[in-house]
Design an enzyme around this catalytic site. Sequence first.
Site, mmCIF file in Angstrom:
data_model
loop_
_atom_site.group_PDB
_atom_site.id
_atom_site.type_symbol
_atom_site.label_atom_id
_atom_site.label_comp_id
_atom_site.label_asym_id
_atom_site.label_seq_id
_atom_site.Cartn_x
_atom_site.Cartn_y
_atom_site.Cartn_z
ATOM 1 N N VAL A 14 0.868 -1.185 0.000
ATOM 2 C CA VAL A 14 0.000 0.000 0.000
ATOM 3 C C VAL A 14 0.898 1.226 0.000
ATOM 4 O O VAL A 14 1.830 1.309 0.814
ATOM 5 C CB VAL A 14 -0.901 0.032 1.252
ATOM 6 C CG1 VAL A 14 -1.740 1.313 1.277
ATOM 7 C CG2 VAL A 14 -1.807 -1.193 1.285
ATOM 8 N N PHE A 15 0.617 2.168 -0.906
ATOM 9 C CA PHE A 15 1.392 3.412 -0.974
ATOM 10 C C PHE A 15 0.636 4.520 -0.246
ATOM 11 O O PHE A 15 -0.519 4.807 -0.555
ATOM 12 C CB PHE A 15 1.594 3.809 -2.447
ATOM 13 C CG PHE A 15 2.335 5.103 -2.621
ATOM 14 C CD1 PHE A 15 3.713 5.158 -2.469
ATOM 15 C CD2 PHE A 15 1.658 6.283 -2.926
ATOM 16 C CE1 PHE A 15 4.400 6.357 -2.623
ATOM 17 C CE2 PHE A 15 2.331 7.485 -3.084
ATOM 18 C CZ PHE A 15 3.707 7.522 -2.934
ATOM 19 N N GLY A 16 1.307 5.143 0.721
ATOM 20 C CA GLY A 16 0.730 6.270 1.452
ATOM 21 C C GLY A 16 1.412 7.561 1.068
ATOM 22 O O GLY A 16 2.651 7.610 0.956
ATOM 23 N N TYR A 17 0.629 8.611 0.838
ATOM 24 C CA TYR A 17 1.185 9.905 0.412
ATOM 25 C C TYR A 17 0.707 11.053 1.296
ATOM 26 O O TYR A 17 1.146 12.181 1.127
ATOM 27 C CB TYR A 17 0.795 10.189 -1.050
ATOM 28 C CG TYR A 17 -0.711 10.149 -1.249
ATOM 29 C CD1 TYR A 17 -1.351 8.952 -1.552
ATOM 30 C CD2 TYR A 17 -1.488 11.294 -1.081
ATOM 31 C CE1 TYR A 17 -2.730 8.896 -1.696
ATOM 32 C CE2 TYR A 17 -2.859 11.245 -1.218
ATOM 33 C CZ TYR A 17 -3.476 10.043 -1.531
ATOM 34 O OH TYR A 17 -4.852 10.000 -1.660
ATOM 35 N N GLY A 18 -0.204 10.772 2.224
ATOM 36 C CA GLY A 18 -0.734 11.816 3.115
ATOM 37 C C GLY A 18 -0.516 11.381 4.553
ATOM 38 O O GLY A 18 0.609 11.048 4.952
ATOM 39 N N SER A 19 -1.605 11.336 5.311
ATOM 40 C CA SER A 19 -1.449 10.954 6.721
ATOM 41 C C SER A 19 -0.922 9.528 6.881
ATOM 42 O O SER A 19 -0.353 9.191 7.922
ATOM 43 C CB SER A 19 -2.768 11.120 7.472
ATOM 44 O OG SER A 19 -3.723 10.189 7.009
ATOM 45 N N GLU A 90 -10.084 5.442 5.502
ATOM 46 C CA GLU A 90 -10.114 6.231 4.256
ATOM 47 C C GLU A 90 -11.509 6.234 3.622
ATOM 48 O O GLU A 90 -11.639 6.442 2.418
ATOM 49 C CB GLU A 90 -9.082 5.659 3.267
ATOM 50 C CG GLU A 90 -7.664 5.575 3.809
ATOM 51 C CD GLU A 90 -7.058 6.930 4.127
ATOM 52 O OE1 GLU A 90 -7.380 7.914 3.445
ATOM 53 O OE2 GLU A 90 -6.267 7.015 5.099
HETATM 54 C C1 SIN Z 1 -2.820 8.657 2.222
HETATM 55 O O1 SIN Z 1 -2.256 9.118 3.218
HETATM 56 O O2 SIN Z 1 -2.201 7.894 1.435
HETATM 57 C C2 SIN Z 1 -4.254 8.947 1.915
HETATM 58 C C3 SIN Z 1 -4.741 10.272 2.357
HETATM 59 C C4 SIN Z 1 -4.727 10.486 3.839
HETATM 60 O O3 SIN Z 1 -5.202 9.602 4.583
HETATM 61 O O4 SIN Z 1 -4.254 11.523 4.309
#
Ligand code: SIN
Length: 183
Positions: A14-19, A90
């Site tokens: 899983v790729f995360g880019y925010g929190s 999410e």
């Molecule tokens: C993420 O972090 O990949 C999704 C957006 C978030 O939950 O901030």
Amino acid sequence: MAGEPAAGAGSHWVFGYGSLIYKVDFPFLQREVAEVSGWERRFWQGSHDHRGTVAAPGRVVTLVPSPGAVCKGMAYLIDESVFGHLDHREKNGYHRHEVDISLSGRGNSVAGVLYVADEGNHAFLGPAPAAEIAAHIAAASGPSGSNRDYLLQLAQALRDLDAADPHVHELAQLVRQITAPGS
Ligand code: SIN
């Protein structure tokens, strides 16, 4: 590649880019700094359940398609059972999207998913001038905390990854100015 961390039966990248970069409230098997191609991070998604409310949504990040762009973040190898937690976290407009994830430290790609909130979802807010987005973030909060903290923690996490993101850093600077004592 020998020792390559391919997802085995029952595990997924899983790729995360925010929190998901800095708030890791789930178990993982491996974690790698990573990037995905063709996407840009934008504070265009409304948050009704974490950094705002239905009546006063916050603004959080989603990814928007952008040919040639590269978005840096963190990839996690998780057990399939962890999707229950992540899908719930999410749930406000995001869905799983299949993607190739490039693992920075290893120089190889793996198949995985990211959570994206497309325009057209019920909470999507879309683009606005930076000053407007910053004022919005400075004022919003929800059950997971202030929208300001979401932004500033993301900006710090990206600095820690050496992942300059002009959109995030411009907003962080504006929000710090708006919320500085005496401003
Ligand atoms: C993420 O972090 O990949 C999704 C957006 C978030 O939950 O901030």
